[in-house]
Design an enzyme around this catalytic site. Structure first.
Site, PDB file in Angstrom:
ATOM      1  N   LYS A 133       0.869  -1.179   0.000  1.00 23.72           N
ATOM      2  CA  LYS A 133       0.000   0.000   0.000  1.00 23.72           C
ATOM      3  C   LYS A 133       0.898   1.218   0.000  1.00 23.72           C
ATOM      4  O   LYS A 133       2.029   1.155   0.483  1.00 23.72           O
ATOM      5  CB  LYS A 133      -0.877   0.030   1.260  1.00 23.72           C
ATOM      6  CG  LYS A 133      -2.136   0.844   1.104  1.00 23.72           C
ATOM      7  CD  LYS A 133      -3.238  -0.005   0.519  1.00 23.72           C
ATOM      8  CE  LYS A 133      -4.468   0.778   0.168  1.00 23.72           C
ATOM      9  NZ  LYS A 133      -5.569  -0.148  -0.184  1.00 23.72           N
ATOM     10  N   ASP A 166      -6.978   4.175  -4.654  1.00 24.97           N
ATOM     11  CA  ASP A 166      -7.640   3.968  -3.361  1.00 24.97           C
ATOM     12  C   ASP A 166      -8.302   5.323  -3.081  1.00 24.97           C
ATOM     13  O   ASP A 166      -8.529   6.097  -4.021  1.00 24.97           O
ATOM     14  CB  ASP A 166      -6.612   3.561  -2.285  1.00 24.97           C
ATOM     15  CG  ASP A 166      -7.277   2.974  -1.033  1.00 24.97           C
ATOM     16  OD1 ASP A 166      -7.620   1.790  -1.058  1.00 24.97           O
ATOM     17  OD2 ASP A 166      -7.451   3.704  -0.036  1.00 24.97           O
TER      18      ASP A 166
HETATM   19  N1  GLU Z   1      -7.313  -0.002  -3.161  1.00 29.40           N
HETATM   20  C1  GLU Z   1      -7.997  -1.200  -3.499  1.00 29.40           C
HETATM   21  C2  GLU Z   1      -8.012  -2.143  -2.318  1.00 29.40           C
HETATM   22  O1  GLU Z   1      -8.063  -1.693  -1.200  1.00 29.40           O
HETATM   23  C3  GLU Z   1      -7.508  -1.819  -4.801  1.00 29.40           C
HETATM   24  C4  GLU Z   1      -6.056  -2.187  -4.864  1.00 29.40           C
HETATM   25  C5  GLU Z   1      -5.583  -2.609  -6.237  1.00 29.40           C
HETATM   26  O2  GLU Z   1      -6.374  -2.710  -7.157  1.00 29.40           O
HETATM   27  O3  GLU Z   1      -4.372  -2.856  -6.348  1.00 29.40           O
HETATM   28  O4  GLU Z   1      -8.036  -3.343  -2.427  1.00 29.40           O
END
Ligand code: GLU
Length: 449
Positions: free
Chosen positions: A129, A169
């Site tokens: 993340k 996100d």
């Molecule tokens: N931010 C999204 C999550 O919390 C998607 C992450 C992504 O597609 O890499 O899963």
């Protein structure tokens, strides 16, 4: 205390002692570790090989300065981060969040959650993340572009289609991904389409990626309700949030015949007794980038209330928290239960506090935990990576069918492990046991890394 429980307690103490300020990270570690005793009992070698000690330590954390100029010519300095948590199952994968609250604690919690969520998809992706404390609200397009370019000027050296693949996100959508991709392409001087997911369709994004988290949430919840013989049709649904996850959760809930009566943003919530007019929400959020209170200007029957917590006082059959972490605390959980809620499906990441989850479970509310229920977004991101590798785009129907299959599989596995090792309806334990087993086995196979 069994050996496994003692091991878990030791790790929780270690986490608290090493990073006493990282409360959210500790909460998410607690949520996972408290449920995996059966796996630890069956595998004493995990403790010998210090598997939990390894899991709670990110493989790499990058922290950097992001300098950019606003429209007045003033210099701005933000913080940028990427937490590369675990690469046992594939390249690091997870979104970027641009929000003033972003700090290492929040990103470590999200990255830890992402490792297990990604493992549940059954696709080859590790967990990460990243993000910044930059606030896109009220910024011009040009400011957002300059910020994204500066952010990528550092991040590019840590990512790549087989290294680490960021996506969106909170605060990062198609526009931001476009600016980030453009800058990556310029610096690397190569067209690595698979370096980011959530791209627009006209430059190798995946059809159904935008819809995937919200649709996936409803597919998961439907599986959970079907198993109990409960139909979504005519159920009253309370949704929080009005961003990407909330919009497509509302769309699919309505397609299943449910009546969604709320949505919200960080200022307050809208209650529409006639059912939320999704086109109006999309117009406010996607086109005007406005605030949700504008909804009542064109919908006089609807009410706007300041403050977002009030959304959980609206009586409903099903609650879908799709805004942010810790939005349902114990008090809100009590209100929802007192008002007769049957099911809660988490679209956001860890929207319920630990005591709220415990309260739902004690009161036999069907509970779909975030890492299982909202995995559809990252799952379709992995399908976007697959399409980018073969330089082809699949149809909307093909991606949507695969998404349905993935969500069903996640539900089935979580349910099976809940039945085998915990309360048969405890999908928190079921999902954690499934995900942890997958990651742990592979980490053991890959040796001391
Ligand atoms: N931010 C999204 C999550 O919390 C998607 C992450 C992504 O597609 O890499 O899963």
């Amino acid at each position: 205390m069994s050996n496994s429980n003692a091991y878990v307690e030791r790790i929780l103490d270690l986490v608290a002692q090493r990073d006493p300020d990282q409360k959210q990270f500790k909460d998410t570690v607690t949520e996972v570790l408290k449920t995996i005793a059966p796996v630890l009992d069956a595998h004493p070698e995990y403790e010998q090989q210090k598997l939990l000690e390894r899991l709670v330590e990110p493989e790499r954390v990058v922290s950097f300065r992001v300098v950019w100029q606003d429209d007045k010519g003033e210099v701005q300095v933000n913080r940028g981060f990427r937490v590369q948590m675990n690469s046992a199952l594939g390249p690091y994968k997870g979104g970027l969040r641009f929000h003033p609250s972003v700090c290492l604690d929040i990103l470590k919690f999200l990255a830890f959650e992402q490792v297990f969520k990604n493992a549940l998809t059954g696709l080859p992706i590790g967990g990460a993340k990243g993000g910044s404390d930059f606030d896109p609200h009220g910024k011009s397009d040009a400011e957002v572009m300059r910020f994204c370019q500066s952010f990528m000027t550092e991040l590019y050296r840590h990512i790549g289609p087989d290294v680490d693949v960021p996506a969106g996100d909170i605060g990062v959508g198609g526009r931001e991904i476009g600016y980030l991709f453009g800058q990556y392409k310029r610096i690397r001087d190569r067209y690595d389409a698979g370096v980011l997911t959530g791209k627009r369709i006209d430059y190798w994004g995946s059809l159904a990626r935008t819809e995937a988290t919200g649709y996936g949430l409803l597919y998961f919840v439907k599986n959970m309700l079907d198993a109990k013989g409960i139909d979504l049709k005519d159920k009253v649904v309370v949704v929080s949030g009005a961003g990407n996850v909330a919009q497509y959760a509302i769309e699919k809930a309505q397609a299943f015949g449910a009546k969604v009566v709320t949505c919200s943003d960080s200022n307050g919530y809208v209650y529409d007794p006639n059912g939320i007019d999704l086109d109006a929400v999309k117009e406010i959020k996607q086109v005007r980038r406005g605030r949700i209170k504008e909804y009542v200007e064109t919908h006089p029957q609807a009410e706007y209330h300041e403050g977002c917590k009030g959304v959980w006082t609206v009586a409903c059959d099903i609650a879908l928290p799709c805004a942010t972490q810790r939005e349902i605390d114990l008090e809100s959980a009590k209100t929802l239960v007192a008002n007769g809620v049957t099911a809660v499906g988490e679209g956001a990441n860890m929207p319920s506090t630990l005591d709220a989850i415990a309260y739902f479970q004690e009161h036999k509310v069907l509970f779909a935990p975030a890492k299982a229920a909202n995995a559809g977004g990252v799952a379709v991101s992995a399908l976007e990576m697959a399409q980018n590798s073969e330089r082809l785009q699949w149809t909307f129907e093909e991606v949507d069918e695969r998404l349905k299959g993935i969500m069903k599989n996640i539900y089935t596995q979580a349910k099976k492990n809940a039945e085998a090792y915990a309360d048969p309806d405890d999908l928190v334990a079921g999902a954690n046991i499934t995900a942890f087993s997958n990651v742990a086995e592979v980490m053991m196979a890959q040796g001391l890394v």
